[in-house]
Design an enzyme around this catalytic site. Structure first.
Site, PDB file in Angstrom:
ATOM      1  CG  ASP A   1      31.675  44.143  42.859  1.00  0.00           C
ATOM      2  OD1 ASP A   1      32.350  44.975  43.491  1.00  0.00           O
ATOM      3  OD2 ASP A   1      31.809  42.904  42.990  1.00  0.00           O
TER       4      ASP A   1
ATOM      5  CG  ASP B   1      36.553  44.221  46.534  1.00  0.00           C
ATOM      6  OD1 ASP B   1      36.895  43.189  45.954  1.00  0.00           O
ATOM      7  OD2 ASP B   1      35.726  45.020  46.081  1.00  0.00           O
TER       8      ASP B   1
HETATM    9  C1  DX5 Z   1      32.112  42.323  47.849  1.00  0.00           C
HETATM   10  C2  DX5 Z   1      33.095  42.912  46.865  1.00  0.00           C
HETATM   11  C3  DX5 Z   1      33.065  42.213  45.547  1.00  0.00           C
HETATM   12  C4  DX5 Z   1      33.360  40.741  45.690  1.00  0.00           C
HETATM   13  C5  DX5 Z   1      32.787  40.035  44.514  1.00  0.00           C
HETATM   14  O1  DX5 Z   1      31.630  43.320  48.681  1.00  0.00           O
HETATM   15  O2  DX5 Z   1      32.821  44.268  46.613  1.00  0.00           O
HETATM   16  O3  DX5 Z   1      33.998  42.791  44.627  1.00  0.00           O
HETATM   17  O4  DX5 Z   1      34.746  40.549  45.775  1.00  0.00           O
HETATM   18  O5  DX5 Z   1      32.956  38.702  44.775  1.00  0.00           O
HETATM   19  P1  DX5 Z   1      32.198  37.605  43.913  1.00  0.00           P
HETATM   20  O6  DX5 Z   1      32.595  37.874  42.464  1.00  0.00           O
HETATM   21  O7  DX5 Z   1      32.768  36.330  44.448  1.00  0.00           O
HETATM   22  O8  DX5 Z   1      30.735  37.770  44.138  1.00  0.00           O
END
Ligand code: DX5
Length: 219
Positions: A174, A34
């Site tokens: 996501d 990310d």
């Molecule tokens: C947030 C990222 C995601 C995040 C997801 O902007 O793009 O990939 O890491 O995290 P969780 O699975 O904890 O919601």
């Protein structure tokens, strides 16, 4: 085929290599990195150096999720760093067709992400060029948020649009993907599930967390 895609944002960065290897050993099919620049999203995280480092510890396909403005200026950098799939945000690409072509010219698979408020319709004319559409189920920037329910109909609509055009483009989701929400997003039509905090949840091994998520997704 349902794939579990750990997002390293929630990993322990003091031992990132181990955490990536744990995800691979735990059956993850891809790893998502990310990238955030503090402009497009209100957080600053990691860049091409981390892609290079992760590339050295796993053979899994790496997704570079570029939550940055002007992503067209960094396609080659992330391609050379070792990303296999490069995902840009529709919201910051007025010349999205050109950016998709740029990613493919770099020999990489092309993904486009849309935020919760961006209609699926915005990608209608690009779908045939895409390897993946990433439907953000939270507002990007941070892990550990709750899935936004209003995003579920978007997944259904996108899967219908792809089916109408006989396109085999992946749908990735996501944000807030956990045991609680995995079955819903798969039922809606998603086949790639990005998960950060539910995989690196510090209460169990990464392998156990992935297994639990996969079971929930395919239940
Ligand atoms: C947030 C990222 C995601 C995040 C997801 O902007 O793009 O990939 O890491 O995290 P969780 O699975 O904890 O919601």
């Amino acid at each position: 085929m349902i794939e579990i895609v750990p997002s390293i944002l929630s990993a322990d960065f003091a031992r990132l290599g181990e955490q990536v290897r744990e995800a691979e050993a735990g059956g993850a099919e891809r790893i998502q990195i990310d990238v955030m620049d503090g402009h497009f999203v209100p957080n600053i995280t990691m860049g091409p150096l981390v892609v290079e480092a992760v590339r050295r510890v796993t053979r899994l396909p790496l997704e570079a999720h570029l939550m940055i403005t002007n992503p067209q200026e960094y396609i080659e950098t992330f391609a050379q760093a070792g990303a296999d799939i490069i995902i840009v945000h529709q919201e910051v690409c007025p010349h999205l067709h050109r950016v998709i072509k740029q990613i493919k010219a770099a020999g990489k698979r092309a993904g486009v992400a849309i935020n919760p408020s961006t209609p699926v319709f915005m990608l209608k004319d690009m779908l045939s060029l895409l390897d993946m559409v990433l439907v953000m189920t939270i507002n990007p920037g941070f892990g550990g948020q709750e899935l936004i329910p209003e995003t579920l109909p978007k997944i259904v609509e996108l899967r219908r649009m792809l089916a109408e055009r006989h396109l085999s483009c992946d749908i990735e989701v996501d944000g807030g993907i956990s045991e609680k929400t995995a079955a819903q997003v798969v039922k809606a039509g998603a086949n790639l599930l990005v998960a950060g905090s539910s995989v690196y949840n510090k209460k169990e091994s990464v392998a156990q967390a992935i297994e639990r998520l996969r079971r929930a997704a395919t239940s």
